[in-house]
Design an enzyme around this catalytic site. Structure first.
Site, PDB file in Angstrom:
ATOM      1  N   LYS A  54       0.895  -1.285   0.162  1.00  0.00           N
ATOM      2  CA  LYS A  54       0.154  -0.249   0.050  1.00  0.00           C
ATOM      3  C   LYS A  54       1.000   0.864   0.045  1.00  0.00           C
ATOM      4  O   LYS A  54       0.862   2.596  -0.705  1.00  0.00           O
ATOM      5  CB  LYS A  54      -0.641  -0.187   1.019  1.00  0.00           C
ATOM      6  CG  LYS A  54      -1.906  -0.704   1.062  1.00  0.00           C
ATOM      7  CD  LYS A  54      -2.804  -1.335   2.355  1.00  0.00           C
ATOM      8  CE  LYS A  54      -3.661  -2.249   2.084  1.00  0.00           C
ATOM      9  NZ  LYS A  54      -4.550  -2.678   3.583  1.00  0.00           N
ATOM     10  N   GLN A  98      -4.175  -1.695   9.688  1.00  0.00           N
ATOM     11  CA  GLN A  98      -5.005  -2.914   8.910  1.00  0.00           C
ATOM     12  C   GLN A  98      -4.700  -4.055  10.219  1.00  0.00           C
ATOM     13  O   GLN A  98      -5.133  -4.177  10.979  1.00  0.00           O
ATOM     14  CB  GLN A  98      -3.359  -3.710   8.106  1.00  0.00           C
ATOM     15  CG  GLN A  98      -3.031  -4.500   7.613  1.00  0.00           C
ATOM     16  CD  GLN A  98      -3.360  -4.553   5.814  1.00  0.00           C
ATOM     17  OE1 GLN A  98      -3.695  -3.698   5.612  1.00  0.00           O
ATOM     18  NE2 GLN A  98      -4.228  -5.135   6.125  1.00  0.00           N
ATOM     19  N   ASP A 121     -10.756   2.725   4.090  1.00  0.00           N
ATOM     20  CA  ASP A 121     -11.481   1.682   4.142  1.00  0.00           C
ATOM     21  C   ASP A 121     -12.649   0.699   4.496  1.00  0.00           C
ATOM     22  O   ASP A 121     -13.734   0.227   3.656  1.00  0.00           O
ATOM     23  CB  ASP A 121     -10.428   0.658   5.173  1.00  0.00           C
ATOM     24  CG  ASP A 121      -9.251  -0.507   4.931  1.00  0.00           C
ATOM     25  OD1 ASP A 121      -9.096  -0.652   3.961  1.00  0.00           O
ATOM     26  OD2 ASP A 121      -8.765  -0.627   6.309  1.00  0.00           O
TER      27      ASP A 121
HETATM   28  N1  GUN Z   1      -7.280  -6.488   5.823  1.00  0.00           N
HETATM   29  C1  GUN Z   1      -7.292  -7.728   5.055  1.00  0.00           C
HETATM   30  N2  GUN Z   1      -7.547  -6.769   4.587  1.00  0.00           N
HETATM   31  C2  GUN Z   1      -8.112  -5.467   4.957  1.00  0.00           C
HETATM   32  C3  GUN Z   1      -8.378  -4.219   4.393  1.00  0.00           C
HETATM   33  O1  GUN Z   1      -8.602  -3.836   2.874  1.00  0.00           O
HETATM   34  N3  GUN Z   1      -7.851  -3.286   5.329  1.00  0.00           N
HETATM   35  C4  GUN Z   1      -7.229  -3.771   5.938  1.00  0.00           C
HETATM   36  N4  GUN Z   1      -7.761  -2.506   6.596  1.00  0.00           N
HETATM   37  N5  GUN Z   1      -7.194  -4.566   6.136  1.00  0.00           N
HETATM   38  C5  GUN Z   1      -7.017  -5.823   6.414  1.00  0.00           C
END
Ligand code: GUN
Length: 295
Positions: A54, A98, A121
């Site tokens: 990211k 995350q 998100d």
């Molecule tokens: N864990 C797995 N997929 C995601 C996501 O899209 N965002 C976040 N913050 N954690 C995750």
């Protein structure tokens, strides 16, 4: 039939190029450069790899990014304090925490603490609710990435029977709502299946579009798929492999080769849904910096 491969990686790069061009135009006129922050708690290897990706993608697009790393022993009040600071920081347009978080931390409380205006998100109940009602919101990254794939490959969805396998809050549940929604891509008749579904094979065999979001390697086999179905694989499973450099290989939820021989379209793993998830997060962050959703 032999399936056309949906090139998520290529598509994500196209989207990132489009975003970078827009960021350049914003820079030229002296506007706000989008700034994403990511909070990573602990040392979960998959989470570290996702967050690295990211941050790297932010750089590719000319975004600013901030990575906040905290040890797994962080207390809940300490983590909530980090979130509070990010909520107040006017420099930060959007941020993510995350998941998964360590067991002693309540993920629901953490998600609730994020200001919905910065929740790129799309996990906060306000954004989830707005999404479900068809109001402007930050769409959750993985379902939005899948919609973008369907759109950019001109895959017909109206009136199609879509079976979603897996009812997680971040993929299966929102995906089923979005595909049943009005417009394109949408207007599907959706069946949301899960571990208590009685005869999953009977369901998937009826599907024109299958979304696999279960987290079990090679689960969807060719005998479960109708000829000509569109198969979208959200699974990213680490499977031990001594011949691989890292000691594991990434496998989707779909038994790829056999299903590809029957499907009309299929997404590979890696290089399918994963890169599109990151591209969606960048799209949301750009929208946040332009105050497109909440003004
Ligand atoms: N864990 C797995 N997929 C995601 C996501 O899209 N965002 C976040 N913050 N954690 C995750």
């Amino acid at each position: 039939m032999s399936a056309k491969i949906i090139d998520g990686k290529g598509l994500a790069n196209t989207i990132k190029d489009e975003i970078r061009e827009e960021v350049e135009r914003i820079k030229e006129r002296g506007g706000k450069i989008p700034h994403l922050a990511a909070v990573l708690v602990g040392e979960n290897p998959a989470s570290q790899s996702y967050v690295r990706n990211k941050v790297r993608s932010c750089e590719q697009c000319g975004f600013q990014s901030t990575l906040i790393r905290k040890p797994a022993i962080i207390t809940q009040p300490q983590l909530l304090a980090v979130i509070d600071e990010l909520n107040k920081d006017e420099e930060i347009d959007g941020f993510i925490v995350q998941l998964p978080l360590p067991d002693h931390i309540d993920e629901e409380l953490v998600t609730l603490a994020i200001d919905p205006k910065k929740d790129v998100d799309g996990f906060h109940p306000v954004n989830f609710g707005r999404m479900a009602l068809g109001l402007p919101s930050y769409l959750p990254a993985t379902p939005n990435g899948i919609l973008e794939m369907l759109k950019r490959y001109n895959i017909e969805t109206s009136g199609k029977h879509c079976v979603v396998v897996g009812r997680s809050n971040i993929v299966g549940k929102p995906m089923s709502i979005l595909l049943a929604g009005k417009g394109y891509p949408g207007n599907c008749t959706v069946t949301l299946t899960h571990s208590r579904t009685k005869d999953l094979k009977a369901e998937t065999l009826r599907a024109d579009i299958i979304i696999m979001a279960l987290g079990k390697a090679n689960f969807l086999t060719a005998d479960m798929v109708k000829e000509g179905a569109v198969v979208i694989d959200v699974g990213i499973n680490r499977v031990d492999d001594v011949t691989a450099k890292r000691g594991y290989r990434l496998k989707g939820d779909v038994d790829y080769d056999a299903v590809a021989a029957k499907a009309s379209y299929i997404t590979p793993v890696p290089g399918g849904v994963g890169p599109m998830t990151v591209a969606s997060l960048l799209m949301n962050t750009l929208r946040a910096s332009k105050k497109e959703v909440y003004g």
